[in-house]
Design a protein around this motif. Structure first.
Motif, PDB file in Angstrom:
ATOM      1  N   GLY A  15      42.668 -70.181 -24.031  1.00 45.48           N
ATOM      2  CA  GLY A  15      43.581 -70.752 -25.008  1.00 45.48           C
ATOM      3  C   GLY A  15      43.050 -71.930 -25.777  1.00 45.48           C
ATOM      4  O   GLY A  15      43.748 -72.476 -26.634  1.00 45.48           O
ATOM      5  N   ASP A  16      41.806 -72.352 -25.510  1.00 43.51           N
ATOM      6  CA  ASP A  16      41.243 -73.495 -26.218  1.00 43.51           C
ATOM      7  C   ASP A  16      40.924 -73.146 -27.666  1.00 43.51           C
ATOM      8  O   ASP A  16      40.649 -71.991 -28.003  1.00 43.51           O
ATOM      9  CB  ASP A  16      39.959 -73.968 -25.527  1.00 43.51           C
ATOM     10  N   ALA A  17      40.936 -74.172 -28.519  1.00 42.33           N
ATOM     11  CA  ALA A  17      40.560 -73.972 -29.915  1.00 42.33           C
ATOM     12  C   ALA A  17      39.084 -73.607 -30.004  1.00 42.33           C
ATOM     13  O   ALA A  17      38.245 -74.188 -29.305  1.00 42.33           O
ATOM     14  CB  ALA A  17      40.841 -75.236 -30.714  1.00 42.33           C
ATOM     15  N   MET A  18      38.767 -72.654 -30.870  1.00 41.81           N
ATOM     16  CA  MET A  18      37.383 -72.223 -31.041  1.00 41.81           C
ATOM     17  C   MET A  18      36.860 -72.684 -32.392  1.00 41.81           C
ATOM     18  O   MET A  18      37.612 -72.846 -33.357  1.00 41.81           O
ATOM     19  CB  MET A  18      37.272 -70.693 -30.942  1.00 41.81           C
ATOM     20  N   GLN A  19      35.568 -72.853 -32.444  1.00 38.52           N
ATOM     21  CA  GLN A  19      34.881 -73.195 -33.684  1.00 38.52           C
ATOM     22  C   GLN A  19      34.062 -71.992 -34.140  1.00 38.52           C
ATOM     23  O   GLN A  19      33.439 -71.314 -33.328  1.00 38.52           O
ATOM     24  CB  GLN A  19      33.950 -74.389 -33.472  1.00 38.52           C
ATOM     25  N   ARG A  20      34.063 -71.772 -35.460  1.00 39.99           N
ATOM     26  CA  ARG A  20      33.261 -70.679 -35.990  1.00 39.99           C
ATOM     27  C   ARG A  20      31.840 -71.153 -36.256  1.00 39.99           C
ATOM     28  O   ARG A  20      31.613 -72.169 -36.916  1.00 39.99           O
ATOM     29  CB  ARG A  20      33.879 -70.121 -37.263  1.00 39.99           C
ATOM     30  N   GLN A  21      30.889 -70.408 -35.732  1.00 47.98           N
ATOM     31  CA  GLN A  21      29.484 -70.618 -36.041  1.00 47.98           C
ATOM     32  C   GLN A  21      29.081 -69.558 -37.066  1.00 47.98           C
ATOM     33  O   GLN A  21      29.919 -68.854 -37.609  1.00 47.98           O
ATOM     34  CB  GLN A  21      28.651 -70.517 -34.765  1.00 47.98           C
ATOM     35  N   SER A  22      27.813 -69.422 -37.337  1.00 46.33           N
ATOM     36  CA  SER A  22      27.379 -68.489 -38.371  1.00 46.33           C
ATOM     37  C   SER A  22      27.706 -67.045 -38.032  1.00 46.33           C
ATOM     38  O   SER A  22      28.082 -66.264 -38.901  1.00 46.33           O
ATOM     39  CB  SER A  22      25.872 -68.631 -38.610  1.00 46.33           C
ATOM     40  N   TRP A  25      32.408 -66.948 -32.825  1.00 46.80           N
ATOM     41  CA  TRP A  25      33.368 -68.009 -32.521  1.00 46.80           C
ATOM     42  C   TRP A  25      33.142 -68.438 -31.082  1.00 46.80           C
ATOM     43  O   TRP A  25      32.898 -67.610 -30.211  1.00 46.80           O
ATOM     44  CB  TRP A  25      34.803 -67.497 -32.673  1.00 46.80           C
ATOM     45  N   GLN A  26      33.263 -69.757 -30.823  1.00 41.43           N
ATOM     46  CA  GLN A  26      32.987 -70.254 -29.483  1.00 41.43           C
ATOM     47  C   GLN A  26      33.963 -71.367 -29.125  1.00 41.43           C
ATOM     48  O   GLN A  26      34.314 -72.205 -29.965  1.00 41.43           O
ATOM     49  CB  GLN A  26      31.545 -70.778 -29.386  1.00 41.43           C
ATOM     50  N   CYS A  27      34.395 -71.358 -27.858  1.00 43.17           N
ATOM     51  CA  CYS A  27      35.301 -72.400 -27.378  1.00 43.17           C
ATOM     52  C   CYS A  27      34.510 -73.445 -26.592  1.00 43.17           C
ATOM     53  O   CYS A  27      33.343 -73.232 -26.251  1.00 43.17           O
ATOM     54  CB  CYS A  27      36.411 -71.788 -26.520  1.00 43.17           C
ATOM     55  N   PRO A  28      35.108 -74.625 -26.302  1.00 44.54           N
ATOM     56  CA  PRO A  28      34.378 -75.687 -25.600  1.00 44.54           C
ATOM     57  C   PRO A  28      33.848 -75.280 -24.229  1.00 44.54           C
ATOM     58  O   PRO A  28      32.877 -75.869 -23.738  1.00 44.54           O
ATOM     59  CB  PRO A  28      35.424 -76.807 -25.481  1.00 44.54           C
ATOM     60  N   LYS A  29      34.485 -74.291 -23.592  1.00 44.32           N
ATOM     61  CA  LYS A  29      34.017 -73.863 -22.271  1.00 44.32           C
ATOM     62  C   LYS A  29      32.852 -72.876 -22.372  1.00 44.32           C
ATOM     63  O   LYS A  29      32.362 -72.390 -21.340  1.00 44.32           O
ATOM     64  CB  LYS A  29      35.171 -73.243 -21.481  1.00 44.32           C
ATOM     65  N   GLY A  30      32.439 -72.543 -23.587  1.00 44.22           N
ATOM     66  CA  GLY A  30      31.280 -71.684 -23.752  1.00 44.22           C
ATOM     67  C   GLY A  30      31.576 -70.219 -23.959  1.00 44.22           C
ATOM     68  O   GLY A  30      30.644 -69.418 -24.125  1.00 44.22           O
ATOM     69  N   HIS A  31      32.847 -69.825 -23.948  1.00 47.56           N
ATOM     70  CA  HIS A  31      33.179 -68.425 -24.229  1.00 47.56           C
ATOM     71  C   HIS A  31      32.846 -68.137 -25.695  1.00 47.56           C
ATOM     72  O   HIS A  31      33.276 -68.871 -26.588  1.00 47.56           O
ATOM     73  CB  HIS A  31      34.652 -68.146 -23.958  1.00 47.56           C
ATOM     74  N   SER A  32      32.092 -67.082 -25.923  1.00 45.90           N
ATOM     75  CA  SER A  32      31.599 -66.792 -27.269  1.00 45.90           C
ATOM     76  C   SER A  32      31.943 -65.356 -27.655  1.00 45.90           C
ATOM     77  O   SER A  32      31.855 -64.438 -26.825  1.00 45.90           O
ATOM     78  CB  SER A  32      30.076 -66.986 -27.306  1.00 45.90           C
ATOM     79  N   PHE A  33      32.342 -65.171 -28.906  1.00 45.95           N
ATOM     80  CA  PHE A  33      32.775 -63.861 -29.392  1.00 45.95           C
ATOM     81  C   PHE A  33      32.095 -63.588 -30.728  1.00 45.95           C
ATOM     82  O   PHE A  33      32.291 -64.318 -31.704  1.00 45.95           O
ATOM     83  CB  PHE A  33      34.300 -63.829 -29.548  1.00 45.95           C
TER      84      PHE A  33
END
Length: 285
Positions: A15-22, A25-33
């Protein structure tokens, strides 16, 4: 005004906010999509899948796209767009979510109707079928695409000004969470005579029903602003569009192969469209 990209997504795992990379998308805990080559992001956790390839298949999505692109359901798209434009501010920024967007026909028509030079629009299609999202973004690459379930939408609380659920599976508590104060919710349901001729050919006994009533839980969103019935007849459908229409309905899974063949052998066949549109507003300014 071009449609704008999503700025905020929530991690489907924590449920954490994610940041978009190039490219993800990744959350502070390191989950990446990863962002797929077609532009959508898959945020449907494996534990929430009921099959390896959930939702509509590639063939079903292709059939729906071909049928809708032929214009047979254009009156539905027009009614959806008109109802929303009647109640929305013409200049305010707008975040739209189509929950169960399919291949994006109604979302694209809605964006075209709402677009003005003064308005910023972030339009997002959500579906559990990756094939639906691929087709949706082929229709317009400026749309945002998320593979996810209506039960767990990875968007922030109160982030949407307009939410559409057409022929879908509404989850009212989740929709109420997503909608901003004063936001609008539009639900489109099949009426009792929808696809009457198809059902007459598919089933030995046709069960008639009343128009859909207000579903339990819908009042968690707010009061009904407008309710209308839309009925029209499609002129005789030849074999190919009739088969496409069958494939985009639940009857494709329910009716026997013999009944489906009997239906297709009846072409050309006229078809009744019967819909109920309900527009609700979230309590608030």
């Amino acid at each position: 005004m071009p449609l704008l990209p999503l700025r905020d997504l929530r991690c489907p795992l924590d449920g954490d906010a994610m940041q978009r990379q190039s490219s993800h998308w990744q959350c502070p805990k390191g989950h990446s999509f990863d962002i797929a080559r077609q532009g959508y992001v898959n945020l449907l956790p494996v534990q929430h899948k009921k099959s390896r390839d959930p939702g509509d298949s590639k063939a079903m999505v292709a059939a729906r796209k071909a049928f809708l692109d032929s214009g047979f359901y254009a009156p539905i798209a027009t009614a959806i767009s008109q109802l929303c434009t009647d109640y929305l501010d013409t200049t305010a920024p707008l975040a739209i979510l189509d929950a169960g967007c399919g291949e994006g026909y109604y979302l694209q028509a809605l964006c075209a109707a709402l677009d003005t030079p003064e308005r910023e629009i972030i339009a997002t299609g959500l579906d559990i079928s990756k094939w639906a999202l691929r087709a949706c973004l082929q229709r317009n690459r400026q749309l945002n695409g998320i593979v996810a379930s209506n039960r767990q939408v990875p968007l922030p609380d109160h982030s949407q000004q307009l939410l559409l659920c057409a022929f879908g599976f509404p989850v009212y508590r989740e929709f109420a969470r997503l909608l901003a104060p004063g936001g609008l919710y539009l639900q489109v349901d099949a009426g009792p005579d929808h696809l009457l001729e198809m059902r007459e050919h598919l089933y030995p006994e046709l069960r008639r029903s009343e128009a859909p009533s207000i579903q339990e839980g819908i009042d968690t969103i707010g009061p009904v602003l407008n309710e209308q019935r839309l009925q029209f007849t499609i002129d005789e459908l030849t074999h190919q569009p009739l088969e496409q229409l069958l494939m985009m309905t639940p009857h494709y899974h329910r009716a026997s192969p013999a009944a489906q063949q009997r239906l297709l052998d009846s072409a050309p066949l006229p078809m009744t469209a019967d819909l109920v549109l309900r527009l609700l507003r979230v309590d608030g300014p």
